[in-house]
Design an enzyme around this catalytic site. Structure first.
Site, mmCIF file in Angstrom:
data_model
loop_
_atom_site.group_PDB
_atom_site.id
_atom_site.type_symbol
_atom_site.label_atom_id
_atom_site.label_comp_id
_atom_site.label_asym_id
_atom_site.label_seq_id
_atom_site.Cartn_x
_atom_site.Cartn_y
_atom_site.Cartn_z
ATOM 1 N N SER A 119 37.540 43.186 43.860
ATOM 2 C CA SER A 119 37.777 44.627 44.007
ATOM 3 C C SER A 119 36.543 45.358 44.486
ATOM 4 O O SER A 119 36.633 46.546 44.785
ATOM 5 C CB SER A 119 38.291 45.254 42.713
ATOM 6 O OG SER A 119 38.029 44.493 41.598
ATOM 7 N N HIS A 140 43.656 41.901 48.432
ATOM 8 C CA HIS A 140 43.430 42.677 47.208
ATOM 9 C C HIS A 140 44.789 43.081 46.632
ATOM 10 O O HIS A 140 45.392 44.063 47.062
ATOM 11 C CB HIS A 140 42.564 43.903 47.561
ATOM 12 C CG HIS A 140 42.098 44.691 46.382
ATOM 13 N ND1 HIS A 140 41.757 46.020 46.458
ATOM 14 C CD2 HIS A 140 41.901 44.332 45.087
ATOM 15 C CE1 HIS A 140 41.382 46.447 45.268
ATOM 16 N NE2 HIS A 140 41.458 45.441 44.427
ATOM 17 N N GLU A 152 46.196 45.225 49.697
ATOM 18 C CA GLU A 152 45.197 45.756 50.615
ATOM 19 C C GLU A 152 44.518 44.547 51.263
ATOM 20 O O GLU A 152 43.943 43.704 50.565
ATOM 21 C CB GLU A 152 44.179 46.596 49.814
ATOM 22 C CG GLU A 152 43.258 47.441 50.643
ATOM 23 C CD GLU A 152 42.304 48.286 49.778
ATOM 24 O OE1 GLU A 152 41.914 47.846 48.667
ATOM 25 O OE2 GLU A 152 41.929 49.380 50.229
ATOM 26 N N ASN A 190 39.647 51.719 46.051
ATOM 27 C CA ASN A 190 38.675 52.157 45.042
ATOM 28 C C ASN A 190 37.716 53.212 45.570
ATOM 29 O O ASN A 190 37.108 53.950 44.795
ATOM 30 C CB ASN A 190 37.910 50.956 44.480
ATOM 31 C CG ASN A 190 38.788 50.182 43.510
ATOM 32 O OD1 ASN A 190 39.548 50.777 42.749
ATOM 33 N ND2 ASN A 190 38.703 48.859 43.548
HETATM 34 P P1 NAD Z 1 39.859 37.930 34.283
HETATM 35 O O1 NAD Z 1 38.594 38.041 33.538
HETATM 36 O O2 NAD Z 1 41.143 38.314 33.614
HETATM 37 O O3 NAD Z 1 40.041 36.412 34.831
HETATM 38 C C1 NAD Z 1 39.032 35.734 35.498
HETATM 39 C C2 NAD Z 1 39.219 34.239 35.252
HETATM 40 O O4 NAD Z 1 38.323 33.509 36.122
HETATM 41 C C3 NAD Z 1 38.905 33.787 33.828
HETATM 42 O O5 NAD Z 1 40.038 33.143 33.276
HETATM 43 C C4 NAD Z 1 37.741 32.800 34.001
HETATM 44 O O6 NAD Z 1 37.793 31.703 33.106
HETATM 45 C C5 NAD Z 1 37.953 32.339 35.429
HETATM 46 N N1 NAD Z 1 36.766 31.755 36.062
HETATM 47 C C6 NAD Z 1 35.469 32.137 35.966
HETATM 48 N N2 NAD Z 1 34.678 31.332 36.711
HETATM 49 C C7 NAD Z 1 35.497 30.416 37.294
HETATM 50 C C8 NAD Z 1 35.276 29.323 38.164
HETATM 51 N N3 NAD Z 1 34.040 28.999 38.597
HETATM 52 N N4 NAD Z 1 36.330 28.574 38.557
HETATM 53 C C9 NAD Z 1 37.581 28.886 38.127
HETATM 54 N N5 NAD Z 1 37.848 29.914 37.297
HETATM 55 C C10 NAD Z 1 36.826 30.681 36.872
HETATM 56 O O7 NAD Z 1 39.641 38.785 35.619
HETATM 57 P P2 NAD Z 1 40.750 39.542 36.512
HETATM 58 O O8 NAD Z 1 40.934 40.926 36.008
HETATM 59 O O9 NAD Z 1 41.915 38.651 36.685
HETATM 60 O O10 NAD Z 1 39.947 39.682 37.895
HETATM 61 C C11 NAD Z 1 39.851 38.615 38.806
HETATM 62 C C12 NAD Z 1 39.443 39.169 40.165
HETATM 63 O O11 NAD Z 1 40.435 40.124 40.604
HETATM 64 C C13 NAD Z 1 38.114 39.911 40.179
HETATM 65 O O12 NAD Z 1 37.477 39.662 41.395
HETATM 66 C C14 NAD Z 1 38.543 41.384 40.085
HETATM 67 O O13 NAD Z 1 37.607 42.262 40.655
HETATM 68 C C15 NAD Z 1 39.809 41.371 40.891
HETATM 69 N N6 NAD Z 1 40.774 42.437 40.625
HETATM 70 C C16 NAD Z 1 41.078 42.812 39.332
HETATM 71 C C17 NAD Z 1 42.043 43.788 39.100
HETATM 72 C C18 NAD Z 1 42.436 44.187 37.700
HETATM 73 O O14 NAD Z 1 43.129 45.217 37.539
HETATM 74 N N7 NAD Z 1 42.063 43.444 36.684
HETATM 75 C C19 NAD Z 1 42.706 44.406 40.181
HETATM 76 C C20 NAD Z 1 42.394 43.981 41.492
HETATM 77 C C21 NAD Z 1 41.431 43.010 41.689
#
Ligand code: NAD
Length: 282
Positions: A119, A140, A152, A190
């Site tokens: 994000s 995204h 996106e 964002n």
């Molecule tokens: P989250 O913390 O819920 O999940 C992330 C996962 O990645 C965890 O389960 C962790 O164990 C895993 N992880 C970490 N290192 C790793 C690796 N080397 N190999 C494999 N898995 C690994 O995070 P999230 O909210 O799902 O966000 C994930 C991505 O999506 C981020 O880049 C975030 O910016 C983006 N994003 C989040 C949202 C939201 O609303 N949460 C919205 C759009 C985009």
């Protein structure tokens, strides 16, 4: 190259939603997470989401069974060697993402597409980590992925037309509405949302009105389905602060300075829904 096998990295909030969405549309998906607990929780979240959709008659029991049969899980990136597309949705941390992208570039066929769901990290910066930067693109997705219609698509400076067209068509195949934007801090979503939320926090900080009243102005006056302070609580105040700091650092423009109250809330551990307290109590 036809895309049938998808790798999703991360089984968290976004990763499991992305996995479910691709699997529901007939793709073979391997969801990878380094944490076995996260994989277990991710699968449980998918099952719960499918059950909810089935209850609302948006899915048949056969759809649910087919979706689940399209999903495999793995603990390491090596399981993704045969994928034509990988969507990275691991923790929002540039060091973690860099090591993932470098390893993927070694593992996958040269023509595979490497997408990130980040994000806030620049796609141009991510693309520069791999040998074929023209195959890197941002996909995204919005939270919750199975329900939100927008994807996106972010074109890095290096992304080629073929890669862009393929992920655009794929988003349509998933029943989503893709909108393509150029790489830039905060992309479009964002860039607009976070300063609005930050301004709502300033309004509270300056005692212009209560949190409830600020949200009511935006809901009833601007037709927003949720007020900006309630939305900040949903997103997580730490995430909101991190994105404001990125906008501020990258544009070097004081109009993106985070409200001191937002930083204080994060310092106090009031992160919103996930910690039980933010602008509201849960
Ligand atoms: P989250 O913390 O819920 O999940 C992330 C996962 O990645 C965890 O389960 C962790 O164990 C895993 N992880 C970490 N290192 C790793 C690796 N080397 N190999 C494999 N898995 C690994 O995070 P999230 O909210 O799902 O966000 C994930 C991505 O999506 C981020 O880049 C975030 O910016 C983006 N994003 C989040 C949202 C939201 O609303 N949460 C919205 C759009 C985009």
């Amino acid at each position: 190259m036809a895309i049938t096998r998808i790798g999703v990295i991360g089984a968290g909030t976004m990763g499991n939603g992305i996995t479910q969405t691709f699997a529901r549309h007939g793709f073979q998906v391997t969801m990878v997470d380094t944490s076995p607990q996260a994989l277990e929780n991710g699968l449980a979240a998918i099952r719960a989401s499918l059950a909810k959709l089935e209850k609302k008659a948006l899915l048949s029991p056969a759809d649910t069974a087919l979706t689940l049969s399209n999903i495999a899980t793995a603990g390491s990136l090596a399981a993704l060697a045969g994928c034509e597309l990988v969507v990275e949705a691991a923790t929002e941390n540039a060091t973690i993402k860099e090591s993932i992208f470098r390893e993927l570039a070694r593992l996958l066929p040269a023509e595979a597409i490497l997408a990130s769901n980040t994000s806030s990290i620049s796609l141009t910066r991510i693309a520069a980590w791999v040998e074929r930067p023209e195959r890197v693109v941002g996909m995204h997705f919005m939270n919750p992925v199975p329900l939100m219609p927008l994807v996106e698509i972010i074109r890095a400076l290096q992304t080629d037309d073929a890669t862009h067209q393929q992920v655009h068509a794929l988003a349509v195949e998933l029943g989503k509405t893709p909108v393509t934007v150029k790489d830039g801090p905060g992309f479009v979503s964002n860039r607009i949302l976070m300063p609005m939320i930050n301004e709502a926090v300033f309004a509270l900080y300056e005692n212009l009105a209560s949190a409830e009243d600020i949200d009511t102005v935006m809901k009833l006056g601007m037709n927003h389905p949720i007020g900006p302070l309630a939305l900040a609580d949903l997103i997580g105040l730490d995430t909101c602060l991190a994105i404001m700091n990125i906008l501020h650092d990258e544009f070097r423009d004081s109009k993106y300075r985070a409200c001191p109250l937002l930083a204080q809330m994060v310092a106090a551990g009031r992160l919103g829904r996930k910690s039980g307290k933010g602008f509201y109590s849960y």
